[in-house]
Motif scaffolding. Sequence first.
Motif, PDB file in Angstrom:
ATOM      1  N   SER A   1       4.927   9.690  -1.934  1.00 58.89           N
ATOM      2  CA  SER A   1       4.576   8.303  -0.791  1.00 58.89           C
ATOM      3  C   SER A   1       2.752   8.824  -0.829  1.00 58.89           C
ATOM      4  O   SER A   1       2.944   9.665  -0.297  1.00 58.89           O
ATOM      5  CB  SER A   1       5.749   8.486  -0.142  1.00 58.89           C
ATOM      6  OG  SER A   1       5.750   9.346   0.619  1.00 58.89           O
ATOM      7  N   LEU A   2       2.131   7.285  -0.661  1.00 54.54           N
ATOM      8  CA  LEU A   2       1.181   7.201  -0.097  1.00 54.54           C
ATOM      9  C   LEU A   2       1.809   6.552   1.433  1.00 54.54           C
ATOM     10  O   LEU A   2       2.366   5.417   1.687  1.00 54.54           O
ATOM     11  CB  LEU A   2       0.695   6.199  -0.485  1.00 54.54           C
ATOM     12  CG  LEU A   2      -0.289   6.695  -2.111  1.00 54.54           C
ATOM     13  CD1 LEU A   2       0.439   7.378  -2.731  1.00 54.54           C
ATOM     14  CD2 LEU A   2      -0.812   5.696  -2.778  1.00 54.54           C
ATOM     15  N   PRO A   3       1.127   7.969   2.521  1.00 56.45           N
ATOM     16  CA  PRO A   3       1.327   7.997   4.078  1.00 56.45           C
ATOM     17  C   PRO A   3       0.232   6.905   4.311  1.00 56.45           C
ATOM     18  O   PRO A   3      -0.875   7.474   5.102  1.00 56.45           O
ATOM     19  CB  PRO A   3       0.936   8.780   4.996  1.00 56.45           C
ATOM     20  CG  PRO A   3       0.533  10.027   3.819  1.00 56.45           C
ATOM     21  CD  PRO A   3       0.145   8.755   2.289  1.00 56.45           C
ATOM     22  N   VAL A   4       0.612   5.247   5.226  1.00 57.10           N
ATOM     23  CA  VAL A   4      -0.783   4.424   5.720  1.00 57.10           C
ATOM     24  C   VAL A   4      -1.120   4.787   7.019  1.00 57.10           C
ATOM     25  O   VAL A   4       0.246   4.102   7.129  1.00 57.10           O
ATOM     26  CB  VAL A   4      -0.535   2.587   4.974  1.00 57.10           C
ATOM     27  CG1 VAL A   4      -1.289   2.315   5.207  1.00 57.10           C
ATOM     28  CG2 VAL A   4      -0.278   3.215   3.438  1.00 57.10           C
ATOM     29  N   TYR A   5      -1.536   4.208   8.095  1.00 58.73           N
ATOM     30  CA  TYR A   5      -1.355   4.850   9.058  1.00 58.73           C
ATOM     31  C   TYR A   5      -1.170   3.176   9.427  1.00 58.73           C
ATOM     32  O   TYR A   5      -1.661   2.769   9.039  1.00 58.73           O
ATOM     33  CB  TYR A   5      -2.881   5.973   9.538  1.00 58.73           C
ATOM     34  CG  TYR A   5      -3.018   6.950   9.611  1.00 58.73           C
ATOM     35  CD1 TYR A   5      -1.797   7.519   8.681  1.00 58.73           C
ATOM     36  CD2 TYR A   5      -4.102   7.586   9.869  1.00 58.73           C
ATOM     37  CE1 TYR A   5      -1.822   8.931   8.299  1.00 58.73           C
ATOM     38  CE2 TYR A   5      -4.400   9.062   9.559  1.00 58.73           C
ATOM     39  CZ  TYR A   5      -3.316   9.721   9.298  1.00 58.73           C
ATOM     40  OH  TYR A   5      -3.244  11.137   8.793  1.00 58.73           O
ATOM     41  N   GLY A   6      -0.014   3.199  10.615  1.00 57.21           N
ATOM     42  CA  GLY A   6      -0.617   2.103  11.464  1.00 57.21           C
ATOM     43  C   GLY A   6      -0.195   0.385  10.263  1.00 57.21           C
ATOM     44  O   GLY A   6       0.261   1.127   9.660  1.00 57.21           O
ATOM     45  N   ASP A   7      -1.268  -0.625   9.818  1.00 54.88           N
ATOM     46  CA  ASP A   7      -0.560  -1.682   9.640  1.00 54.88           C
ATOM     47  C   ASP A   7      -1.400  -1.572   8.767  1.00 54.88           C
ATOM     48  O   ASP A   7      -1.857  -2.659   7.818  1.00 54.88           O
ATOM     49  CB  ASP A   7      -0.793  -2.983  10.655  1.00 54.88           C
ATOM     50  CG  ASP A   7      -2.150  -2.862  11.092  1.00 54.88           C
ATOM     51  OD1 ASP A   7      -3.206  -2.157  10.796  1.00 54.88           O
ATOM     52  OD2 ASP A   7      -2.852  -3.872  11.758  1.00 54.88           O
TER      53      ASP A   7
END
Length: 336
Positions: A203-209
């Motif tokens: 998975s690709l962890p995207v911070y916030g929005d």
Amino acid sequence: MRLLVTGGAGFIGSAFVRMALRGVDDVQLCNLDALTYAGNLENLHPVAAGTRYRFERADIADAAAVDRVFASFQPDAVVHFAAESHVDRSILSPEPVVRTNLNGTFTLLEAARRYKTQRFVHVSTDEVYGSIDEPHEADEGYPLKASSPYSASKAGSDLLALSYYATYKMNVSVTRASNNYGPYQFPEKLIPLMIANALEGKSLPVYGDGMQIRDWLYVEDHCRAIRAVLEKGRAGEVYNIGGSRALPNIEVVKRILAATGRPESLIRYVTDRPGHDRRYALTSEKIGRETGWKPEVEFEEGLEETVRWYRDNADWIANVRSGAYREFYEKNYAGR
Ligand code: NAD
Ligand code: TYD
């Protein structure tokens, strides 16, 4: 020219060393690097055997070790890259960041003063200006407003470097570049982390929005800019170095998924970074005007090349993702 490069085993420093030694110039180059988790001599494999290159393992915050290198190499010029360079690590443990970025820079400036080194380029970041509201862009006179221990330590080291011009008339210039990407970048920063995870189907962890904006600069464009400042920059001056494209993070992540042929369902929105700067934006008009530099690599082209490099260098990724890397990954992402 006898050129001392600090942090030459890291991402940008190694690109600079490879570029400097590829040229026809008569450069003798000494790479001073402590080989922290981010330093990797494999990055220098293409040039390390050359007679114009030598390596000294030393900590820039160790005054005696730095003095020994200056005494034996007698540099004409220093290009100072060595740093703890990752915001998330600086949030988890600020101590090494302050030690290397502030004390280390101080130690090098003192050595350069003692040995009357003719030129000193201090490599810094646009993060020292902090988050910038639309539609503004930071020029070199923009106020400093650091949000993370990393950016605060870089802002402090910039001021220290500039004070050596004001006080001791040392020939110091400071560069402030935007976010770099390209081959050999440690897979903790956004682009290489997302490429490495995508290639493995993780998975690709995207911070916030994911709507934070960064201005992407291909690493070789950055290195050409530093060389331009080394050769043509003025003492006591700061030079911004911006990239060819400002993009929200989520857009970058989607392009990486498209380039690696992976589905967008791999995106995972996670808890935001504390103190996360929303937008970086800077103007590079000054370096263009004074040295003729401009970025040459379009983001599409640079990203394609970068994805290709990570695809072709799975061993390099596996080697740098050691036990210590896994520990950091766990610590940074598990609670999000
Ligand atoms: P990096 O983390 O890839 O490499 C840092 C290098 O410095 C490593 O080789 C490491 O071993 C060495 N180092 C760390 N602490 C040291 C110490 N105490 N003594 C000697 N060597 C030490 O970093 P990078 O991304 O190549 O960044 C290089 C420089 O460019 C840094 O000063 C950074 O602040 C600046 N910068 C980076 C970016 C970016 O997007 N990566 C953008 C603008 C400016
Ligand atoms: P990063 O590469 O750490 O550079 P910087 O914080 O110095 O700009 O991060 C770039 C952007 O990507 C930043 O807005 C934080 C975001 N980011 C994520 O969303 N997820 C991640 O896993 C990482 C490492 C960064």
